[in-house]
Design an enzyme around this catalytic site. Sequence first.
Site, PDB file in Angstrom:
ATOM      1  N   LYS A  54       0.825  -1.229   0.000  1.00  0.00           N
ATOM      2  CA  LYS A  54       0.000   0.000   0.000  1.00  0.00           C
ATOM      3  C   LYS A  54       0.847   1.262   0.000  1.00  0.00           C
ATOM      4  CE  LYS A  54      -2.105  -1.487   3.705  1.00  0.00           C
ATOM      5  NZ  LYS A  54      -1.616  -2.887   3.735  1.00  0.00           N
ATOM      6  N   PHE A  94      14.073  -4.338   2.538  1.00  0.00           N
ATOM      7  CA  PHE A  94      15.236  -4.987   3.153  1.00  0.00           C
ATOM      8  C   PHE A  94      14.794  -5.943   4.255  1.00  0.00           C
ATOM      9  CE2 PHE A  94      18.076  -3.810   6.953  1.00  0.00           C
ATOM     10  CZ  PHE A  94      18.805  -4.977   6.894  1.00  0.00           C
ATOM     11  N   ASP A  99      13.347 -11.296   6.312  1.00  0.00           N
ATOM     12  CA  ASP A  99      12.378 -11.956   7.192  1.00  0.00           C
ATOM     13  C   ASP A  99      11.790 -13.196   6.539  1.00  0.00           C
ATOM     14  OD1 ASP A  99      11.000 -11.726   9.791  1.00  0.00           O
ATOM     15  OD2 ASP A  99       9.192 -11.520   8.585  1.00  0.00           O
ATOM     16  N   ASP A 103      11.948 -16.898   8.125  1.00  0.00           N
ATOM     17  CA  ASP A 103      10.708 -17.599   8.475  1.00  0.00           C
ATOM     18  C   ASP A 103      10.396 -18.771   7.551  1.00  0.00           C
ATOM     19  OD1 ASP A 103      10.382 -15.803  10.501  1.00  0.00           O
ATOM     20  OD2 ASP A 103       8.808 -14.626   9.526  1.00  0.00           O
ATOM     21  N   ARG A 108       4.542 -13.549  -0.530  1.00  0.00           N
ATOM     22  CA  ARG A 108       4.588 -12.180  -0.024  1.00  0.00           C
ATOM     23  C   ARG A 108       3.818 -11.310  -1.009  1.00  0.00           C
ATOM     24  NH1 ARG A 108       5.335  -9.606   4.545  1.00  0.00           N
ATOM     25  NH2 ARG A 108       7.086 -11.010   5.041  1.00  0.00           N
ATOM     26  N   ASP A 171      11.947 -11.560  18.411  1.00  0.00           N
ATOM     27  CA  ASP A 171      10.953 -12.371  17.693  1.00  0.00           C
ATOM     28  C   ASP A 171      11.504 -13.758  17.373  1.00  0.00           C
ATOM     29  OD1 ASP A 171       8.580 -12.976  16.287  1.00  0.00           O
ATOM     30  OD2 ASP A 171       9.470 -12.321  14.404  1.00  0.00           O
ATOM     31  N   LYS A 202      10.268  -4.296  16.672  1.00  0.00           N
ATOM     32  CA  LYS A 202      10.257  -4.899  15.341  1.00  0.00           C
ATOM     33  C   LYS A 202       9.345  -4.160  14.378  1.00  0.00           C
ATOM     34  CE  LYS A 202       9.381  -9.115  12.744  1.00  0.00           C
ATOM     35  NZ  LYS A 202       8.798 -10.461  12.714  1.00  0.00           N
ATOM     36  N   PHE A 242      -1.621  -2.335  15.045  1.00  0.00           N
ATOM     37  CA  PHE A 242      -1.352  -2.863  13.703  1.00  0.00           C
ATOM     38  C   PHE A 242      -0.832  -4.300  13.783  1.00  0.00           C
ATOM     39  CE2 PHE A 242       2.025  -3.656  10.568  1.00  0.00           C
ATOM     40  CZ  PHE A 242       1.332  -3.535   9.379  1.00  0.00           C
ATOM     41  N   ASP A 246      -2.429  -7.825  12.601  1.00  0.00           N
ATOM     42  CA  ASP A 246      -1.703  -8.677  11.665  1.00  0.00           C
ATOM     43  C   ASP A 246      -1.641 -10.119  12.173  1.00  0.00           C
ATOM     44  OD1 ASP A 246       0.017  -8.712   9.170  1.00  0.00           O
ATOM     45  OD2 ASP A 246       1.460  -9.499  10.613  1.00  0.00           O
ATOM     46  N   ASP A 247      -1.448 -10.287  13.478  1.00  0.00           N
ATOM     47  CA  ASP A 247      -1.399 -11.623  14.066  1.00  0.00           C
ATOM     48  C   ASP A 247      -2.735 -12.347  13.925  1.00  0.00           C
ATOM     49  OD1 ASP A 247       1.168 -11.013  14.790  1.00  0.00           O
ATOM     50  OD2 ASP A 247       0.764 -10.864  16.939  1.00  0.00           O
TER      51      ASP A 247
END
Length: 323
Positions: A54, A94, A99, A103, A108, A171, A202, A242, A246-247
């Site tokens: 966005k 970056f 990430d 993970d 993405r 994290d 984070k 936020f 997201d979680d």
Amino acid sequence: MSSTDKAAFLKVFDKLKTELIGDFQGLPGLSDDLKQQLTTYYTECLETTVPGGKMTRGLSVIKGIEVLKGRALTEEEFFDGAVLGWQVEWLQAFFLVADDVMDGSITRRGAPCWYKHAHVTQDNAINDALFLEILIYKSLRRHFKGHQSYVHLLELFIDTTFQTEVGQHIDTNGTPYADGKRAPLDLSRFTLDRYKGCVRYKTCYYSFYLSCALALAYCGYPADSDLYAKADSITMRLGEYFQIQDDVLDAFAPPEVLGKIGTDIEDAKCSWLVCKALELVNEEQKAILFEHYGKHDPEGVEKVKALYRELGLEKIYEDYEEE
């Protein structure tokens, strides 16, 4: 921001990309063939990893400068704000490229992660993440070296990168894969205190605070201005909201809505959902988390999500969101 402003913002990306890719031509000791290989590869890398999403972080810098100026921006001011905004988006790229490798993510923004592209190895992607980071400082030097706030702008990016990487450590260090080995999952580490510290470092600083601080610095507000502290207090709350949102989406939103396949349960993330669940579970319910959390087992993942629903976590989230 209007669609016209967004289109103008994207044009600035094209200019920055052309400048940065053009820097390959000035590298001594490389053949024209190697320079062309670099140009082709990194043109695709930048176009794939930077301008998606966005663009809220980048556009917020422009809007912040406009608010602080109290008027419409001149062409030069809009361009400067857009350059700074794109550096925030570059920072985001970056972090996301790195990430996704950490993970083991699959998608993405609705497409394969950069390291999942056929011609991009995992090793390449790690180097590409570092490449994306250094481009921030090349663009800042190119466009702001003579600006009164140049050092302040540099320090904001340095500090924000440090803060975010502290958060990334909190994290990833909460997973059962420390030191590359599968250690027993210690659910006692998943507390809301740890979660809030992780989120602050984070997510909050680079996703919300940085855009405000860049606008303040560009407009000449000194680092000791109380406006930075005020921006900090507001953006920390926004960032926490936020990340909690997201979680929840990671667990319950379909991939076409989320833009990626959620893997927080499989990756044993210290998410708001598991922290909140551990405050509410009885011993029988806790056993479900011990047995299935942090395992790449579709049936086990569904059992964890069913437990979340049984505990009413979606309703708890909705009440928090309304508040």
